[in-house]
Design a protein around this motif. Sequence first.
Motif, PDB file in Angstrom:
ATOM      1  N   LEU A 192       6.894  11.135 -24.790  1.00 25.23           N
ATOM      2  CA  LEU A 192       7.636  10.469 -25.856  1.00 25.23           C
ATOM      3  C   LEU A 192       7.706   8.970 -25.595  1.00 25.23           C
ATOM      4  O   LEU A 192       8.156   8.536 -24.525  1.00 25.23           O
ATOM      5  N   VAL A 193       7.281   8.179 -26.562  1.00 24.58           N
ATOM      6  CA  VAL A 193       7.420   6.725 -26.478  1.00 24.58           C
ATOM      7  C   VAL A 193       8.890   6.390 -26.699  1.00 24.58           C
ATOM      8  O   VAL A 193       9.500   6.820 -27.685  1.00 24.58           O
ATOM      9  N   THR A 194       9.489   5.644 -25.784  1.00 21.21           N
ATOM     10  CA  THR A 194      10.939   5.445 -25.824  1.00 21.21           C
ATOM     11  C   THR A 194      11.383   4.196 -26.581  1.00 21.21           C
ATOM     12  O   THR A 194      12.560   4.082 -26.925  1.00 21.21           O
ATOM     13  N   SER A 195      10.474   3.264 -26.853  1.00 21.31           N
ATOM     14  CA  SER A 195      10.897   2.047 -27.556  1.00 21.31           C
ATOM     15  C   SER A 195      11.503   2.340 -28.930  1.00 21.31           C
ATOM     16  O   SER A 195      12.480   1.677 -29.320  1.00 21.31           O
ATOM     17  N   PRO A 196      10.998   3.324 -29.699  1.00 13.36           N
ATOM     18  CA  PRO A 196      11.685   3.644 -30.960  1.00 13.36           C
ATOM     19  C   PRO A 196      13.101   4.172 -30.760  1.00 13.36           C
ATOM     20  O   PRO A 196      13.972   3.935 -31.607  1.00 13.36           O
ATOM     21  N   LEU A 197      13.341   4.877 -29.653  1.00 11.48           N
ATOM     22  CA  LEU A 197      14.703   5.336 -29.369  1.00 11.48           C
ATOM     23  C   LEU A 197      15.619   4.145 -29.162  1.00 11.48           C
ATOM     24  O   LEU A 197      16.769   4.126 -29.618  1.00 11.48           O
ATOM     25  N   TYR A 198      15.118   3.145 -28.438  1.00 16.04           N
ATOM     26  CA  TYR A 198      15.903   1.933 -28.164  1.00 16.04           C
ATOM     27  C   TYR A 198      16.246   1.205 -29.464  1.00 16.04           C
ATOM     28  O   TYR A 198      17.356   0.685 -29.628  1.00 16.04           O
ATOM     29  N   GLU A 199      15.300   1.149 -30.390  1.00 15.48           N
ATOM     30  CA  GLU A 199      15.524   0.444 -31.649  1.00 15.48           C
ATOM     31  C   GLU A 199      16.373   1.259 -32.617  1.00 15.48           C
ATOM     32  O   GLU A 199      17.075   0.700 -33.459  1.00 15.48           O
ATOM     33  N   HIS A 200      16.331   2.582 -32.487  1.00 18.25           N
ATOM     34  CA  HIS A 200      17.027   3.463 -33.427  1.00 18.25           C
ATOM     35  C   HIS A 200      18.484   3.702 -33.031  1.00 18.25           C
ATOM     36  O   HIS A 200      19.357   3.842 -33.894  1.00 18.25           O
ATOM     37  N   SER A 201      18.757   3.759 -31.722  1.00 16.15           N
ATOM     38  CA  SER A 201      20.059   4.194 -31.237  1.00 16.15           C
ATOM     39  C   SER A 201      20.664   3.187 -30.266  1.00 16.15           C
ATOM     40  O   SER A 201      19.942   2.467 -29.578  1.00 16.15           O
ATOM     41  N   THR A 202      21.979   3.180 -30.216  1.00 16.82           N
ATOM     42  CA  THR A 202      22.701   2.521 -29.136  1.00 16.82           C
ATOM     43  C   THR A 202      23.416   3.613 -28.354  1.00 16.82           C
ATOM     44  O   THR A 202      24.224   4.363 -28.916  1.00 16.82           O
ATOM     45  N   LEU A 203      23.088   3.708 -27.073  1.00 19.52           N
ATOM     46  CA  LEU A 203      23.647   4.750 -26.216  1.00 19.52           C
ATOM     47  C   LEU A 203      24.777   4.178 -25.373  1.00 19.52           C
ATOM     48  O   LEU A 203      24.608   3.158 -24.705  1.00 19.52           O
ATOM     49  N   SER A 204      25.913   4.856 -25.413  1.00 23.96           N
ATOM     50  CA  SER A 204      27.063   4.549 -24.566  1.00 23.96           C
ATOM     51  C   SER A 204      27.147   5.619 -23.490  1.00 23.96           C
ATOM     52  O   SER A 204      27.132   6.816 -23.796  1.00 23.96           O
ATOM     53  N   ILE A 205      27.240   5.187 -22.230  1.00 26.70           N
ATOM     54  CA  ILE A 205      27.383   6.132 -21.121  1.00 26.70           C
ATOM     55  C   ILE A 205      28.620   5.769 -20.315  1.00 26.70           C
ATOM     56  O   ILE A 205      28.766   4.625 -19.863  1.00 26.70           O
ATOM     57  N   VAL A 206      29.528   6.717 -20.152  1.00 24.99           N
ATOM     58  CA  VAL A 206      30.617   6.595 -19.185  1.00 24.99           C
ATOM     59  C   VAL A 206      30.302   7.614 -18.091  1.00 24.99           C
ATOM     60  O   VAL A 206      30.589   8.801 -18.240  1.00 24.99           O
ATOM     61  N   PRO A 207      29.685   7.175 -17.006  1.00 23.24           N
ATOM     62  CA  PRO A 207      29.148   8.140 -16.039  1.00 23.24           C
ATOM     63  C   PRO A 207      30.195   8.826 -15.178  1.00 23.24           C
ATOM     64  O   PRO A 207      29.934   9.898 -14.638  1.00 23.24           O
ATOM     65  N   MET A 208      31.381   8.217 -15.036  1.00 25.50           N
ATOM     66  CA  MET A 208      32.409   8.816 -14.167  1.00 25.50           C
ATOM     67  C   MET A 208      33.780   8.581 -14.792  1.00 25.50           C
ATOM     68  O   MET A 208      34.429   7.566 -14.551  1.00 25.50           O
ATOM     69  N   VAL A 209      34.229   9.547 -15.598  1.00 23.64           N
ATOM     70  CA  VAL A 209      35.521   9.433 -16.267  1.00 23.64           C
ATOM     71  C   VAL A 209      36.665   9.497 -15.258  1.00 23.64           C
ATOM     72  O   VAL A 209      37.699   8.859 -15.440  1.00 23.64           O
ATOM     73  N   ASN A 210      36.473  10.239 -14.174  1.00 26.65           N
ATOM     74  CA  ASN A 210      37.547  10.568 -13.235  1.00 26.65           C
ATOM     75  C   ASN A 210      37.221  10.071 -11.822  1.00 26.65           C
ATOM     76  O   ASN A 210      37.004  10.863 -10.905  1.00 26.65           O
ATOM     77  N   PRO A 211      37.168   8.752 -11.604  1.00 25.69           N
ATOM     78  CA  PRO A 211      36.734   8.239 -10.295  1.00 25.69           C
ATOM     79  C   PRO A 211      37.658   8.609  -9.136  1.00 25.69           C
ATOM     80  O   PRO A 211      37.184   8.891  -8.036  1.00 25.69           O
ATOM     81  N   ASP A 212      38.967   8.633  -9.373  1.00 27.77           N
ATOM     82  CA  ASP A 212      39.890   8.994  -8.289  1.00 27.77           C
ATOM     83  C   ASP A 212      39.664  10.436  -7.849  1.00 27.77           C
ATOM     84  O   ASP A 212      39.675  10.747  -6.652  1.00 27.77           O
ATOM     85  N   GLY A 213      39.464  11.314  -8.820  1.00 27.79           N
ATOM     86  CA  GLY A 213      39.232  12.708  -8.503  1.00 27.79           C
ATOM     87  C   GLY A 213      37.926  12.934  -7.780  1.00 27.79           C
ATOM     88  O   GLY A 213      37.850  13.716  -6.824  1.00 27.79           O
ATOM     89  N   VAL A 214      36.872  12.244  -8.219  1.00 27.80           N
ATOM     90  CA  VAL A 214      35.575  12.372  -7.557  1.00 27.80           C
ATOM     91  C   VAL A 214      35.677  11.941  -6.103  1.00 27.80           C
ATOM     92  O   VAL A 214      35.194  12.635  -5.191  1.00 27.80           O
ATOM     93  N   ASP A 215      36.332  10.810  -5.861  1.00 27.17           N
ATOM     94  CA  ASP A 215      36.472  10.345  -4.475  1.00 27.17           C
ATOM     95  C   ASP A 215      37.337  11.297  -3.647  1.00 27.17           C
ATOM     96  O   ASP A 215      37.113  11.457  -2.438  1.00 27.17           O
ATOM     97  N   LEU A 216      38.304  11.923  -4.283  1.00 30.59           N
ATOM     98  CA  LEU A 216      39.124  12.915  -3.589  1.00 30.59           C
ATOM     99  C   LEU A 216      38.271  14.089  -3.121  1.00 30.59           C
ATOM    100  O   LEU A 216      38.379  14.537  -1.970  1.00 30.59           O
ATOM    101  N   VAL A 217      37.392  14.582  -3.989  1.00 34.46           N
ATOM    102  CA  VAL A 217      36.538  15.717  -3.634  1.00 34.46           C
ATOM    103  C   VAL A 217      35.545  15.341  -2.542  1.00 34.46           C
ATOM    104  O   VAL A 217      35.338  16.086  -1.576  1.00 34.46           O
ATOM    105  N   ILE A 218      34.952  14.149  -2.656  1.00 27.19           N
ATOM    106  CA  ILE A 218      33.879  13.764  -1.737  1.00 27.19           C
ATOM    107  C   ILE A 218      34.417  13.181  -0.427  1.00 27.19           C
ATOM    108  O   ILE A 218      33.915  13.509   0.659  1.00 27.19           O
ATOM    109  N   ASN A 219      35.447  12.339  -0.536  1.00 28.54           N
ATOM    110  CA  ASN A 219      35.905  11.576   0.639  1.00 28.54           C
ATOM    111  C   ASN A 219      37.262  12.004   1.189  1.00 28.54           C
ATOM    112  O   ASN A 219      37.692  11.477   2.213  1.00 28.54           O
ATOM    113  N   GLY A 220      37.925  12.920   0.509  1.00 27.05           N
ATOM    114  CA  GLY A 220      39.230  13.345   0.987  1.00 27.05           C
ATOM    115  C   GLY A 220      40.358  12.538   0.358  1.00 27.05           C
ATOM    116  O   GLY A 220      40.129  11.642  -0.449  1.00 27.05           O
TER     117      GLY A 220
END
Length: 396
Positions: A192-220
Amino acid sequence: MDVYVRRGDSLWYYSQLFKIPQQLIINSNRNINPQTVSVGQLIKIPGFVTVSYQIQPGDTFWSIAESRDLPLDAILLLNPGVNPNSLQTGQTITLPLRVTWRIVNGKQNYDYDTMMKDIRQLQTVYPFLQVSSIGDSVLGRDIPEILIGNGNKRVHYNGSFHANEWITTPILLTFLNDYVLSLTNQNTIRGLVTSPLYEHSTLSIVPMVNPDGVDLVINGPPSEEPYRSNVIKWNNGSTDFSGWKANIHGVDLNDQFPALWELERARNPKTPGPRDYGGESPLSEPEAIAMADLTRRRDFAQVLAFHTQGEVIYWGFQNLEPPETEAIVTVFSRVSGYEPIQSIESYAGYKDWFIQDWRRPGFTVEVGKGINPLPLTQFDEIYEKTLGIFLSALYL
Protein backbone atom coordinates in the motif's frame (compact mmCIF):
# COMPACT_ATOMS: atom_id res chain seq x y z
CA MET A 1 18.43 17.38 9.53
CA ASP A 2 18.90 21.14 9.30
CA VAL A 3 20.08 23.03 6.22
CA TYR A 4 20.48 26.73 5.56
CA VAL A 5 18.90 28.31 2.50
CA ARG A 6 21.26 29.52 -0.26
CA ARG A 7 20.44 31.93 -3.02
CA GLY A 8 18.12 30.21 -5.49
CA ASP A 9 17.09 27.38 -3.15
CA SER A 10 13.44 26.46 -2.57
CA LEU A 11 11.53 23.80 -0.67
CA TRP A 12 10.65 22.22 -4.01
CA TYR A 13 14.36 22.03 -4.87
CA TYR A 14 15.11 20.34 -1.53
CA SER A 15 12.35 17.81 -2.20
CA GLN A 16 14.02 16.93 -5.50
CA LEU A 17 17.52 16.93 -4.04
CA PHE A 18 16.71 14.63 -1.14
CA LYS A 19 13.84 12.72 -2.77
CA ILE A 20 11.42 13.68 -0.02
CA PRO A 21 7.78 14.66 -0.78
CA GLN A 22 7.54 18.44 -0.71
CA GLN A 23 4.49 18.38 1.56
CA LEU A 24 6.51 16.63 4.27
CA ILE A 25 9.13 19.40 4.08
CA ILE A 26 6.42 22.08 4.22
CA ASN A 27 4.82 20.40 7.23
CA SER A 28 8.23 20.11 8.90
CA ASN A 29 8.62 23.89 8.70
CA ARG A 30 5.19 25.19 9.69
CA ASN A 31 6.60 28.55 10.79
CA ILE A 32 7.94 29.30 7.31
CA ASN A 33 6.06 30.50 4.24
CA PRO A 34 7.14 27.99 1.57
CA GLN A 35 6.79 30.64 -1.15
CA THR A 36 9.15 33.13 0.48
CA VAL A 37 12.12 31.29 1.92
CA SER A 38 15.06 33.60 2.30
CA VAL A 39 18.83 33.17 2.27
CA GLY A 40 20.14 31.98 5.63
CA GLN A 41 16.83 30.56 6.87
CA LEU A 42 17.07 27.22 8.68
CA ILE A 43 15.02 24.48 7.03
CA LYS A 44 14.32 21.06 8.56
CA ILE A 45 14.62 18.14 6.15
CA PRO A 46 12.66 15.12 7.47
CA GLY A 47 13.92 11.57 7.23
CA PHE A 48 17.62 12.45 7.36
CA VAL A 49 20.31 12.78 10.00
CA THR A 50 23.84 14.10 9.58
CA VAL A 51 27.06 12.18 10.12
CA SER A 52 30.66 13.34 10.28
CA TYR A 53 33.15 12.11 7.70
CA GLN A 54 36.93 12.45 7.78
CA ILE A 55 38.57 13.17 4.44
CA GLN A 56 40.79 10.35 3.20
CA PRO A 57 43.70 10.67 0.73
CA GLY A 58 42.37 11.16 -2.77
CA ASP A 59 38.85 12.09 -1.68
CA THR A 60 36.85 14.68 -3.57
CA PHE A 61 33.29 15.79 -2.97
CA TRP A 62 32.42 14.08 -6.24
CA SER A 63 33.95 10.73 -5.26
CA ILE A 64 32.33 10.86 -1.82
CA ALA A 65 28.95 11.64 -3.39
CA GLU A 66 29.33 8.81 -5.89
CA SER A 67 30.41 6.23 -3.32
CA ARG A 68 27.48 7.07 -1.03
CA ASP A 69 24.89 7.53 -3.77
CA LEU A 70 24.38 11.15 -2.80
CA PRO A 71 23.78 14.19 -5.00
CA LEU A 72 26.90 16.35 -5.07
CA ASP A 73 24.86 19.42 -4.19
CA ALA A 74 23.59 17.73 -1.01
CA ILE A 75 27.18 17.65 0.26
CA LEU A 76 27.81 21.24 -0.86
CA LEU A 77 24.63 22.36 0.91
CA LEU A 78 25.72 20.83 4.22
CA ASN A 79 29.27 22.19 4.04
CA PRO A 80 28.90 25.87 3.05
CA GLY A 81 32.21 26.91 4.57
CA VAL A 82 34.29 24.17 2.94
CA ASN A 83 36.19 24.78 -0.30
CA PRO A 84 35.69 21.58 -2.32
CA ASN A 85 38.84 22.33 -4.34
CA SER A 86 41.21 22.31 -1.36
CA LEU A 87 40.21 19.36 0.82
CA GLN A 88 42.79 18.28 3.38
CA THR A 89 43.34 14.70 4.55
CA GLY A 90 41.88 14.38 8.05
CA GLN A 91 39.51 17.29 7.54
CA THR A 92 35.97 16.65 8.87
CA ILE A 93 32.92 17.35 6.76
CA THR A 94 29.19 16.69 7.28
CA LEU A 95 27.22 14.21 5.19
CA PRO A 96 23.47 13.56 4.99
CA LEU A 97 22.29 10.06 5.91
CA ARG A 98 18.83 8.87 4.95
CA VAL A 99 17.10 7.11 7.85
CA THR A 100 15.96 3.65 6.76
CA TRP A 101 15.80 1.96 10.18
CA ARG A 102 13.34 1.96 13.05
CA ILE A 103 13.98 4.29 15.95
CA VAL A 104 11.43 2.51 18.16
CA ASN A 105 12.49 -0.75 19.78
CA GLY A 106 9.22 -2.10 21.10
CA LYS A 107 10.56 -5.40 22.38
CA GLN A 108 11.49 -4.18 25.85
CA ASN A 109 9.78 -3.18 29.09
CA TYR A 110 8.29 -0.07 27.59
CA ASP A 111 7.82 2.40 30.43
CA TYR A 112 7.00 6.11 30.31
CA ASP A 113 10.60 7.36 30.04
CA THR A 114 11.31 4.95 27.17
CA MET A 115 8.23 6.20 25.34
CA MET A 116 9.09 9.87 25.80
CA LYS A 117 12.65 9.32 24.62
CA ASP A 118 11.39 7.60 21.47
CA ILE A 119 8.80 10.29 20.80
CA ARG A 120 11.43 13.04 21.11
CA GLN A 121 13.74 11.20 18.72
CA LEU A 122 10.93 10.54 16.23
CA GLN A 123 9.98 14.22 16.25
CA THR A 124 13.61 15.25 15.73
CA VAL A 125 14.00 13.04 12.65
CA TYR A 126 10.43 13.56 11.41
CA PRO A 127 9.54 17.15 12.33
CA PHE A 128 6.26 16.96 10.41
CA LEU A 129 5.01 15.07 13.49
CA GLN A 130 3.17 17.40 15.87
CA VAL A 131 3.58 16.45 19.53
CA SER A 132 1.72 18.10 22.40
CA SER A 133 0.48 17.28 25.88
CA ILE A 134 -3.25 16.65 26.34
CA GLY A 135 -2.97 16.88 30.13
CA ASP A 136 -1.19 15.41 33.14
CA SER A 137 -1.47 12.15 34.99
CA VAL A 138 -2.09 12.02 38.74
CA LEU A 139 1.68 12.09 39.33
CA GLY A 140 2.17 15.01 36.95
CA ARG A 141 3.42 13.17 33.87
CA ASP A 142 2.56 14.75 30.52
CA ILE A 143 0.22 12.60 28.42
CA PRO A 144 1.46 13.10 24.84
CA GLU A 145 -0.60 13.18 21.68
CA ILE A 146 1.10 12.77 18.30
CA LEU A 147 -0.56 14.11 15.15
CA ILE A 148 0.41 12.99 11.66
CA GLY A 149 -1.30 13.72 8.37
CA ASN A 150 -2.65 16.44 6.17
CA GLY A 151 -6.23 15.30 5.65
CA ASN A 152 -9.67 16.34 6.83
CA LYS A 153 -10.64 12.88 8.11
CA ARG A 154 -9.61 12.76 11.78
CA VAL A 155 -8.87 9.29 13.17
CA HIS A 156 -7.72 8.47 16.71
CA TYR A 157 -5.77 5.53 18.18
CA ASN A 158 -4.90 5.08 21.85
CA GLY A 159 -3.15 2.52 24.02
CA SER A 160 -2.41 1.66 27.64
CA PHE A 161 -5.71 2.74 29.12
CA HIS A 162 -5.00 -0.25 31.35
CA ALA A 163 -1.62 -0.40 33.04
CA ASN A 164 -0.79 -4.07 32.48
CA GLU A 165 -1.79 -3.79 28.81
CA TRP A 166 1.27 -1.59 28.15
CA ILE A 167 2.41 -3.64 25.15
CA THR A 168 -0.15 -1.64 23.15
CA THR A 169 2.07 1.45 23.50
CA PRO A 170 5.13 0.12 21.63
CA ILE A 171 2.81 -1.57 19.11
CA LEU A 172 1.26 1.83 18.30
CA LEU A 173 4.63 3.60 18.15
CA THR A 174 6.12 0.87 15.96
CA PHE A 175 3.29 1.47 13.49
CA LEU A 176 3.93 5.21 13.63
CA ASN A 177 7.63 4.57 13.00
CA ASP A 178 6.91 2.33 10.02
CA TYR A 179 4.42 4.88 8.66
CA VAL A 180 6.95 7.74 8.71
CA LEU A 181 9.64 5.47 7.21
CA SER A 182 7.27 4.63 4.39
CA LEU A 183 6.41 8.28 3.77
CA THR A 184 9.99 9.59 3.74
CA ASN A 185 11.47 6.68 1.78
CA GLN A 186 8.41 6.42 -0.48
CA ASN A 187 8.12 2.70 0.19
CA THR A 188 4.90 0.74 0.51
CA ILE A 189 3.56 -1.09 3.57
CA ARG A 190 2.01 -4.40 2.54
CA GLY A 191 1.92 -3.11 -1.00
CA LEU A 192 0.00 0.00 0.00
CA VAL A 193 1.33 3.42 -0.98
CA THR A 194 1.01 5.51 2.18
CA SER A 195 1.23 9.07 0.82
CA PRO A 196 -2.51 9.09 -0.05
CA LEU A 197 -3.26 8.09 3.55
CA TYR A 198 -1.22 11.07 4.75
CA GLU A 199 -3.13 13.43 2.45
CA HIS A 200 -6.54 11.90 3.21
CA SER A 201 -6.37 11.53 7.00
CA THR A 202 -5.01 13.18 10.11
CA LEU A 203 -4.11 10.55 12.69
CA SER A 204 -4.10 11.32 16.41
CA ILE A 205 -2.24 8.86 18.64
CA VAL A 206 -2.23 8.89 22.44
CA PRO A 207 0.13 5.97 23.00
CA MET A 208 -0.02 5.84 26.81
CA VAL A 209 -3.22 7.06 28.47
CA ASN A 210 -2.17 5.72 31.88
CA PRO A 211 1.56 6.49 32.39
CA ASP A 212 1.52 6.21 36.20
CA GLY A 213 -0.10 2.80 36.01
CA VAL A 214 2.28 1.54 33.34
CA ASP A 215 5.28 2.57 35.41
CA LEU A 216 3.73 0.91 38.45
CA VAL A 217 3.44 -2.41 36.59
CA ILE A 218 6.92 -2.24 35.05
CA ASN A 219 8.98 -0.44 37.70
CA GLY A 220 7.10 -0.99 40.94
CA PRO A 221 5.47 1.50 43.33
CA PRO A 222 6.42 5.18 43.21
CA SER A 223 8.49 6.79 45.95
CA GLU A 224 5.89 9.55 46.50
CA GLU A 225 3.52 9.23 49.43
CA PRO A 226 0.70 8.54 49.99
CA TYR A 227 0.66 6.89 46.57
CA ARG A 228 3.24 4.27 47.43
CA SER A 229 1.53 3.10 50.62
CA ASN A 230 -1.92 3.24 49.02
CA VAL A 231 -1.16 1.08 46.00
CA ILE A 232 0.59 -1.54 48.13
CA LYS A 233 -2.41 -1.61 50.49
CA TRP A 234 -4.90 -1.86 47.61
CA ASN A 235 -2.74 -4.63 46.11
CA ASN A 236 -3.19 -6.71 49.30
CA GLY A 237 0.29 -5.85 50.52
CA SER A 238 2.02 -7.24 47.44
CA THR A 239 4.64 -5.38 45.40
CA ASP A 240 3.87 -7.56 42.37
CA PHE A 241 1.71 -5.24 40.28
CA SER A 242 1.46 -7.44 37.17
CA GLY A 243 -2.32 -7.66 37.67
CA TRP A 244 -2.81 -3.90 38.00
CA LYS A 245 -5.05 -2.19 35.40
CA ALA A 246 -6.00 1.03 37.19
CA ASN A 247 -4.31 4.40 37.51
CA ILE A 248 -2.30 5.36 40.61
CA HIS A 249 -5.56 6.33 42.39
CA GLY A 250 -6.79 2.76 41.96
CA VAL A 251 -9.41 3.87 39.41
CA ASP A 252 -10.00 1.91 36.21
CA LEU A 253 -9.76 4.59 33.52
CA ASN A 254 -11.86 2.63 31.03
CA ASP A 255 -14.76 2.60 33.51
CA GLN A 256 -14.68 6.39 33.82
CA PHE A 257 -16.84 7.61 30.95
CA PRO A 258 -20.46 8.82 31.19
CA ALA A 259 -22.01 6.03 29.13
CA LEU A 260 -24.28 4.13 31.53
CA TRP A 261 -21.57 4.59 34.15
CA GLU A 262 -24.08 3.87 36.93
CA LEU A 263 -24.73 0.36 35.59
CA GLU A 264 -21.01 -0.41 35.51
CA ARG A 265 -20.52 0.95 39.02
CA ALA A 266 -23.40 -1.11 40.39
CA ARG A 267 -21.71 -4.38 39.60
CA ASN A 268 -18.07 -3.44 40.22
CA PRO A 269 -15.92 -2.75 43.31
CA LYS A 270 -16.81 0.36 45.31
CA THR A 271 -13.31 1.07 46.57
CA PRO A 272 -9.95 1.68 44.87
CA GLY A 273 -7.99 -1.33 43.72
CA PRO A 274 -6.08 -2.98 40.88
CA ARG A 275 -9.07 -3.15 38.51
CA ASP A 276 -12.72 -2.36 37.78
CA TYR A 277 -13.30 0.45 40.30
CA GLY A 278 -14.82 3.25 38.23
CA GLY A 279 -14.33 6.04 40.75
CA GLU A 280 -16.97 7.97 42.68
CA SER A 281 -18.20 9.75 39.55
CA PRO A 282 -17.55 9.74 35.80
CA LEU A 283 -14.51 11.66 34.61
CA SER A 284 -13.07 12.12 38.08
CA GLU A 285 -9.52 11.22 37.02
CA PRO A 286 -7.16 13.61 35.19
CA GLU A 287 -6.24 11.01 32.57
CA ALA A 288 -9.89 10.36 31.68
CA ILE A 289 -10.64 14.10 31.68
CA ALA A 290 -7.71 14.66 29.29
CA MET A 291 -9.01 12.01 26.89
CA ALA A 292 -12.55 13.42 27.02
CA ASP A 293 -11.33 16.97 26.40
CA LEU A 294 -9.15 15.82 23.50
CA THR A 295 -12.03 13.94 21.90
CA ARG A 296 -14.36 16.91 22.13
CA ARG A 297 -11.69 19.23 20.74
CA ARG A 298 -10.63 17.06 17.80
CA ASP A 299 -14.11 15.91 16.69
CA PHE A 300 -12.84 12.53 15.48
CA ALA A 301 -14.53 10.64 12.66
CA GLN A 302 -13.48 7.32 14.16
CA VAL A 303 -11.68 6.07 17.29
CA LEU A 304 -9.83 2.84 18.05
CA ALA A 305 -8.81 1.97 21.61
CA PHE A 306 -6.19 -0.80 21.76
CA HIS A 307 -6.29 -3.17 24.72
CA THR A 308 -5.18 -6.72 25.48
CA GLN A 309 -6.18 -9.57 25.18
CA GLY A 310 -8.52 -11.90 23.22
CA GLU A 311 -8.07 -11.12 19.50
CA VAL A 312 -11.55 -9.61 19.30
CA ILE A 313 -12.92 -6.24 18.17
CA TYR A 314 -15.88 -4.73 20.03
CA TRP A 315 -17.75 -2.33 17.78
CA GLY A 316 -21.16 -1.49 19.24
CA PHE A 317 -22.85 0.17 22.19
CA GLN A 318 -26.58 0.00 22.89
CA ASN A 319 -27.26 -0.16 19.12
CA LEU A 320 -26.22 3.49 18.84
CA GLU A 321 -23.39 2.85 16.38
CA PRO A 322 -23.98 4.07 12.79
CA PRO A 323 -24.72 1.54 10.02
CA GLU A 324 -21.27 1.85 8.40
CA THR A 325 -19.57 0.50 11.53
CA GLU A 326 -20.37 -3.11 10.67
CA ALA A 327 -18.82 -2.79 7.20
CA ILE A 328 -15.68 -1.24 8.70
CA VAL A 329 -15.26 -3.91 11.38
CA THR A 330 -15.72 -6.59 8.73
CA VAL A 331 -12.65 -5.21 6.98
CA PHE A 332 -10.73 -5.01 10.28
CA SER A 333 -11.59 -8.65 10.95
CA ARG A 334 -10.54 -9.76 7.48
CA VAL A 335 -7.12 -8.09 7.66
CA SER A 336 -6.36 -9.18 11.23
CA GLY A 337 -8.16 -12.47 11.78
CA TYR A 338 -9.74 -10.95 14.92
CA GLU A 339 -13.36 -11.78 15.75
CA PRO A 340 -15.86 -8.89 15.56
CA ILE A 341 -18.28 -8.75 18.51
CA GLN A 342 -20.97 -6.09 18.47
CA SER A 343 -21.32 -5.70 22.21
CA ILE A 344 -21.08 -7.34 25.59
CA GLU A 345 -22.60 -6.35 28.90
CA SER A 346 -20.03 -3.66 29.57
CA TYR A 347 -20.45 0.08 30.01
CA ALA A 348 -18.60 3.33 30.76
CA GLY A 349 -15.73 2.64 28.36
CA TYR A 350 -14.09 5.21 26.12
CA LYS A 351 -15.46 3.77 22.86
CA ASP A 352 -18.91 3.39 24.48
CA TRP A 353 -18.98 7.08 25.30
CA PHE A 354 -17.72 8.02 21.84
CA ILE A 355 -20.42 5.97 20.10
CA GLN A 356 -23.10 7.28 22.46
CA ASP A 357 -22.23 10.98 22.15
CA TRP A 358 -21.06 11.18 18.53
CA ARG A 359 -22.92 8.29 16.83
CA ARG A 360 -19.75 7.53 14.91
CA PRO A 361 -17.66 4.34 14.57
CA GLY A 362 -15.74 3.41 17.70
CA PHE A 363 -13.82 0.22 18.37
CA THR A 364 -12.09 -1.55 21.23
CA VAL A 365 -9.42 -3.81 19.75
CA GLU A 366 -8.24 -6.57 22.11
CA VAL A 367 -4.84 -7.64 20.76
CA GLY A 368 -2.98 -10.85 21.50
CA LYS A 369 -3.99 -13.81 23.63
CA GLY A 370 -3.07 -14.95 27.12
CA ILE A 371 -2.67 -13.45 30.57
CA ASN A 372 -1.87 -9.75 30.95
CA PRO A 373 0.71 -8.40 30.74
CA LEU A 374 1.28 -10.29 27.51
CA PRO A 375 4.87 -11.46 26.99
CA LEU A 376 7.09 -9.62 24.54
CA THR A 377 7.48 -12.90 22.64
CA GLN A 378 4.04 -12.07 21.19
CA PHE A 379 5.12 -8.66 19.95
CA ASP A 380 5.80 -9.54 16.30
CA GLU A 381 2.64 -11.62 15.93
CA ILE A 382 0.48 -8.90 17.49
CA TYR A 383 2.04 -6.27 15.27
CA GLU A 384 1.55 -8.26 12.07
CA LYS A 385 -2.10 -8.93 12.90
CA THR A 386 -2.92 -5.34 13.87
CA LEU A 387 -0.97 -3.66 11.05
CA GLY A 388 -3.88 -4.17 8.66
CA ILE A 389 -6.24 -2.51 11.14
CA PHE A 390 -3.94 0.51 11.51
CA LEU A 391 -3.79 0.97 7.74
CA SER A 392 -7.46 0.24 7.04
CA ALA A 393 -8.73 2.75 9.59
CA LEU A 394 -6.85 5.50 7.76
CA TYR A 395 -8.05 4.32 4.37
CA LEU A 396 -11.75 3.58 4.97
